[in-house]
Design an enzyme around this catalytic site. Structure first.
Site, PDB file in Angstrom:
ATOM      1  N   ALA A 297       0.848  -1.200   0.000  1.00  0.00           N
ATOM      2  CA  ALA A 297       0.000   0.000   0.000  1.00  0.00           C
ATOM      3  C   ALA A 297       0.880   1.244   0.000  1.00  0.00           C
ATOM      4  O   ALA A 297       2.080   1.167   0.299  1.00  0.00           O
ATOM      5  CB  ALA A 297      -0.902   0.023   1.236  1.00  0.00           C
ATOM      6  N   TYR A 298       0.273   2.367  -0.329  1.00  0.00           N
ATOM      7  CA  TYR A 298       0.904   3.677  -0.139  1.00  0.00           C
ATOM      8  C   TYR A 298       0.431   4.141   1.232  1.00  0.00           C
ATOM      9  O   TYR A 298      -0.744   4.462   1.415  1.00  0.00           O
ATOM     10  CB  TYR A 298       0.442   4.647  -1.230  1.00  0.00           C
ATOM     11  CG  TYR A 298       1.191   5.954  -1.243  1.00  0.00           C
ATOM     12  CD1 TYR A 298       2.131   6.226  -2.236  1.00  0.00           C
ATOM     13  CD2 TYR A 298       0.985   6.911  -0.253  1.00  0.00           C
ATOM     14  CE1 TYR A 298       2.836   7.427  -2.246  1.00  0.00           C
ATOM     15  CE2 TYR A 298       1.693   8.107  -0.252  1.00  0.00           C
ATOM     16  CZ  TYR A 298       2.608   8.359  -1.254  1.00  0.00           C
ATOM     17  OH  TYR A 298       3.308   9.552  -1.254  1.00  0.00           O
TER      18      TYR A 298
ATOM     19  N   THR B  13      -8.289   0.499   6.036  1.00  0.00           N
ATOM     20  CA  THR B  13      -7.945   1.422   7.111  1.00  0.00           C
ATOM     21  C   THR B  13      -9.158   2.074   7.776  1.00  0.00           C
ATOM     22  O   THR B  13     -10.209   2.246   7.145  1.00  0.00           O
ATOM     23  CB  THR B  13      -7.038   2.540   6.535  1.00  0.00           C
ATOM     24  OG1 THR B  13      -6.846   3.554   7.515  1.00  0.00           O
ATOM     25  CG2 THR B  13      -7.653   3.202   5.315  1.00  0.00           C
TER      26      THR B  13
ATOM     27  N   TYR C 167      -5.286   9.553   1.263  1.00  0.00           N
ATOM     28  CA  TYR C 167      -5.025   8.160   1.658  1.00  0.00           C
ATOM     29  C   TYR C 167      -6.336   7.417   1.918  1.00  0.00           C
ATOM     30  O   TYR C 167      -6.564   6.330   1.364  1.00  0.00           O
ATOM     31  CB  TYR C 167      -4.136   8.157   2.912  1.00  0.00           C
ATOM     32  CG  TYR C 167      -3.954   6.796   3.556  1.00  0.00           C
ATOM     33  CD1 TYR C 167      -3.178   5.809   2.950  1.00  0.00           C
ATOM     34  CD2 TYR C 167      -4.568   6.496   4.780  1.00  0.00           C
ATOM     35  CE1 TYR C 167      -3.018   4.558   3.544  1.00  0.00           C
ATOM     36  CE2 TYR C 167      -4.410   5.253   5.372  1.00  0.00           C
ATOM     37  CZ  TYR C 167      -3.631   4.288   4.756  1.00  0.00           C
ATOM     38  OH  TYR C 167      -3.476   3.053   5.339  1.00  0.00           O
TER      39      TYR C 167
ATOM     40  N   LYS D  84      -7.926   4.341  -0.331  1.00  0.00           N
ATOM     41  CA  LYS D  84      -8.113   3.019   0.297  1.00  0.00           C
ATOM     42  C   LYS D  84      -9.576   2.591   0.172  1.00  0.00           C
ATOM     43  O   LYS D  84      -9.865   1.418  -0.052  1.00  0.00           O
ATOM     44  CB  LYS D  84      -7.676   3.048   1.772  1.00  0.00           C
ATOM     45  CG  LYS D  84      -6.186   3.203   2.005  1.00  0.00           C
ATOM     46  CD  LYS D  84      -5.349   2.031   1.507  1.00  0.00           C
ATOM     47  CE  LYS D  84      -5.478   0.800   2.358  1.00  0.00           C
ATOM     48  NZ  LYS D  84      -4.551  -0.282   1.881  1.00  0.00           N
TER      49      LYS D  84
HETATM   50  N1  LIG Z   1       0.574   1.676   8.977  1.00  0.00           N
HETATM   51  C1  LIG Z   1      -0.598   1.952   9.559  1.00  0.00           C
HETATM   52  O1  LIG Z   1      -0.685   2.633  10.585  1.00  0.00           O
HETATM   53  C2  LIG Z   1      -1.870   1.413   8.961  1.00  0.00           C
HETATM   54  C3  LIG Z   1      -3.088   1.758   9.554  1.00  0.00           C
HETATM   55  C4  LIG Z   1      -4.269   1.253   9.002  1.00  0.00           C
HETATM   56  C5  LIG Z   1      -4.212   0.435   7.886  1.00  0.00           C
HETATM   57  N2  LIG Z   1      -3.017   0.136   7.326  1.00  0.00           N
HETATM   58  C6  LIG Z   1      -2.994  -0.731   6.146  1.00  0.00           C
HETATM   59  O2  LIG Z   1      -2.359  -1.945   6.495  1.00  0.00           O
HETATM   60  C7  LIG Z   1      -1.680  -2.474   5.356  1.00  0.00           C
HETATM   61  C8  LIG Z   1      -0.252  -2.804   5.729  1.00  0.00           C
HETATM   62  O3  LIG Z   1       0.398  -1.599   6.143  1.00  0.00           O
HETATM   63  P1  LIG Z   1       1.941  -1.560   6.558  1.00  0.00           P
HETATM   64  O4  LIG Z   1       2.071  -0.532   7.620  1.00  0.00           O
HETATM   65  O5  LIG Z   1       2.425  -2.948   6.792  1.00  0.00           O
HETATM   66  O6  LIG Z   1       2.547  -0.999   5.205  1.00  0.00           O
HETATM   67  P2  LIG Z   1       4.081  -0.696   4.877  1.00  0.00           P
HETATM   68  O7  LIG Z   1       4.933  -1.061   6.049  1.00  0.00           O
HETATM   69  O8  LIG Z   1       4.142   0.679   4.314  1.00  0.00           O
HETATM   70  O9  LIG Z   1       4.388  -1.780   3.737  1.00  0.00           O
HETATM   71  C9  LIG Z   1       3.913  -1.678   2.431  1.00  0.00           C
HETATM   72  C10 LIG Z   1       4.855  -2.457   1.552  1.00  0.00           C
HETATM   73  O10 LIG Z   1       4.387  -2.394   0.203  1.00  0.00           O
HETATM   74  C11 LIG Z   1       5.503  -2.172  -0.621  1.00  0.00           C
HETATM   75  N3  LIG Z   1       5.131  -1.630  -1.928  1.00  0.00           N
HETATM   76  C12 LIG Z   1       5.077  -0.332  -2.323  1.00  0.00           C
HETATM   77  N4  LIG Z   1       4.747  -0.235  -3.617  1.00  0.00           N
HETATM   78  C13 LIG Z   1       4.575  -1.510  -4.069  1.00  0.00           C
HETATM   79  C14 LIG Z   1       4.233  -2.062  -5.320  1.00  0.00           C
HETATM   80  N5  LIG Z   1       3.980  -1.276  -6.380  1.00  0.00           N
HETATM   81  N6  LIG Z   1       4.136  -3.411  -5.435  1.00  0.00           N
HETATM   82  C15 LIG Z   1       4.397  -4.198  -4.380  1.00  0.00           C
HETATM   83  N7  LIG Z   1       4.740  -3.730  -3.157  1.00  0.00           N
HETATM   84  C16 LIG Z   1       4.820  -2.403  -3.001  1.00  0.00           C
HETATM   85  C17 LIG Z   1       6.336  -1.215   0.183  1.00  0.00           C
HETATM   86  O11 LIG Z   1       7.643  -1.107  -0.338  1.00  0.00           O
HETATM   87  P3  LIG Z   1       8.450   0.312  -0.096  1.00  0.00           P
HETATM   88  O12 LIG Z   1       8.621   0.455   1.362  1.00  0.00           O
HETATM   89  O13 LIG Z   1       9.714   0.054  -0.836  1.00  0.00           O
HETATM   90  O14 LIG Z   1       7.587   1.383  -0.708  1.00  0.00           O
HETATM   91  C18 LIG Z   1       6.281  -1.875   1.544  1.00  0.00           C
HETATM   92  O15 LIG Z   1       7.249  -2.903   1.666  1.00  0.00           O
HETATM   93  C19 LIG Z   1      -1.844  -1.436   4.249  1.00  0.00           C
HETATM   94  O16 LIG Z   1      -2.919  -1.814   3.429  1.00  0.00           O
HETATM   95  C20 LIG Z   1      -2.203  -0.167   4.983  1.00  0.00           C
HETATM   96  O17 LIG Z   1      -2.972   0.711   4.192  1.00  0.00           O
HETATM   97  C21 LIG Z   1      -1.847   0.595   7.841  1.00  0.00           C
END
Ligand SMILES: NC(=O)c1ccc[n+]([C@@H]2O[C@H](COP(=O)([O-])OP(=O)(O)OC[C@H]3O[C@@H](n4cnc5c(N)ncnc54)[C@H](OP(=O)(O)O)[C@@H]3O)[C@@H](O)[C@H]2O)c1
Length: 284
Positions: A61-62, A102, A126, A130
């Site tokens: 995700a972004y 999210t 964002y 989503k």
């Molecule tokens: N973090 C939060 O607080 C939060 C809260 C609510 C929901 N969420 C959701 O939970 C999910 C997991 O979040 P997370 O925090 O684990 O995310 P994250 O740590 O940002 O990990 C996302 C991964 O996706 C990779 N990625 C980016 N562009 C890509 C592409 N085109 N193809 C394949 N992979 C790609 C990223 O690589 P790079 O790092 O190299 O870009 C990163 O390794 C997401 O759907 C997010 O929206 C997160």
């Protein structure tokens, strides 16, 4: 089953890798952008078909909420268009898709926990992208599950817990907002819930998952510092308008988790208990 995990180098993706060791009955394909760019439609279809994938767990995700405001196109591609590609590829092969979403799909004006049926109204790029991603996967894949989560942290990647540990050690004073209320989620617990769904059988639909309990970012910070034994930093409560951010955040985004608990028979730990587990794992 053959399970494809996209975005495997992120917080959740890494926790999926950890838990795969306890779920050796499946074959895993852990990919991040280098191995499978989910924005590449042809590559997605080819990968899913060639590897006879049964379940896709989209952890890519972004996630940079503030920079998303200036990068709408890229954010939309990754959070909305690409999940649509994954969903169509899954559908073409009879596979299931778990899409992670999210609490930012809500505007946060509520004051009781949000159920899956509550009206969505994102107030950031964002959150909007989503939500569009949720709609795309539900439209294109008949075996799609959307799991909305919130305030994710892990021993992997950068997150609030690590930032507060660093600032707590560097500074004598720190202001943290106390008027945004939600629930932290240990990504390891979310990964466990995802495995429960995979192992018990996918039931399509939207679900909510976070840890149990409720707190503000200020309360969360106090707990992080207490567990880390940080006593030299005085943490003060701030109003949101005293800590301006590019993207607006929901003031209240507690998720009601009744549906996922009932459907898959899972017990969810309280956020303080899981924070303690994560902090212990960070020390090791
Ligand atoms: N973090 C939060 O607080 C939060 C809260 C609510 C929901 N969420 C959701 O939970 C999910 C997991 O979040 P997370 O925090 O684990 O995310 P994250 O740590 O940002 O990990 C996302 C991964 O996706 C990779 N990625 C980016 N562009 C890509 C592409 N085109 N193809 C394949 N992979 C790609 C990223 O690589 P790079 O790092 O190299 O870009 C990163 O390794 C997401 O759907 C997010 O929206 C997160």
């Amino acid at each position: 089953m053959n399970i494809l995990i996209t975005g495997a180098n992120g917080q959740l993706g890494n926790e999926m890798q950890v838990l795969s060791k306890e779920n050796r009955q499946h074959t895993y394909f852990f990919t991040d952008v280098q191995e499978l760019d989910i924005c590449d439609e042809q590559a997605v279809h080819g990968f899913v078909e060639d590897n006879r994938i049964d379940v896709i767990v989209n952890c890519a995700a972004y996630t940079a909420v503030d920079t998303a405001e200036d990068n709408q196109e890229l954010c939309d591609k990754l959070n909305h268009v690409a999940p649509g590609y994954l969903a169509a590829a899954a559908e073409a092969c009879g596979a299931a898709l778990i899409q992670v979403s999210t609490d930012y799909v809500f505007d946060g004006t509520g004051y009781t926990p949000y159920t899956e049926e509550a009206a969505t109204c994102p107030n950031s790029v964002y959150g909007s992208t989503k939500l569009a991603g949720e709609q795309a996967v539900m439209k294109h894949c008949s075996r799609a599950m959307v799991i909305r989560t919130a305030w994710l942290y892990s021993i992997y990647g950068n997150n609030f817990v690590k930032t507060m540990l660093r600032l707590g050690r560097e500074r004598e004073t720190l202001g943290v907002v106390f008027d945004q209320i939600g629930t932290p989620t240990y990504a390891n617990d979310l990964a466990r819930a995802i495995f429960a769904a995979v192992n018990r059988g996918i039931v399509p639909g939207v679900y909510h998952f976070s840890n149990e309990g409720v707190c503000s970012w200020y309360d969360f910070t106090l707990a992080i510092h207490r567990l880390a034994g940080i006593k030299t930093c005085k943490v003060s409560p701030l109003h949101t308008d005293e800590f301006p951010a590019k993207a607006p955040r929901p003031h209240y985004s507690v998720l009601d988790k009744t549906k996922i608990k009932k459907t898959f028979g899972i017990d969810i730990p309280h956020w303080e208990a899981s924070l303690a587990v994560c902090m212990k794992n960070l020390e090791e």
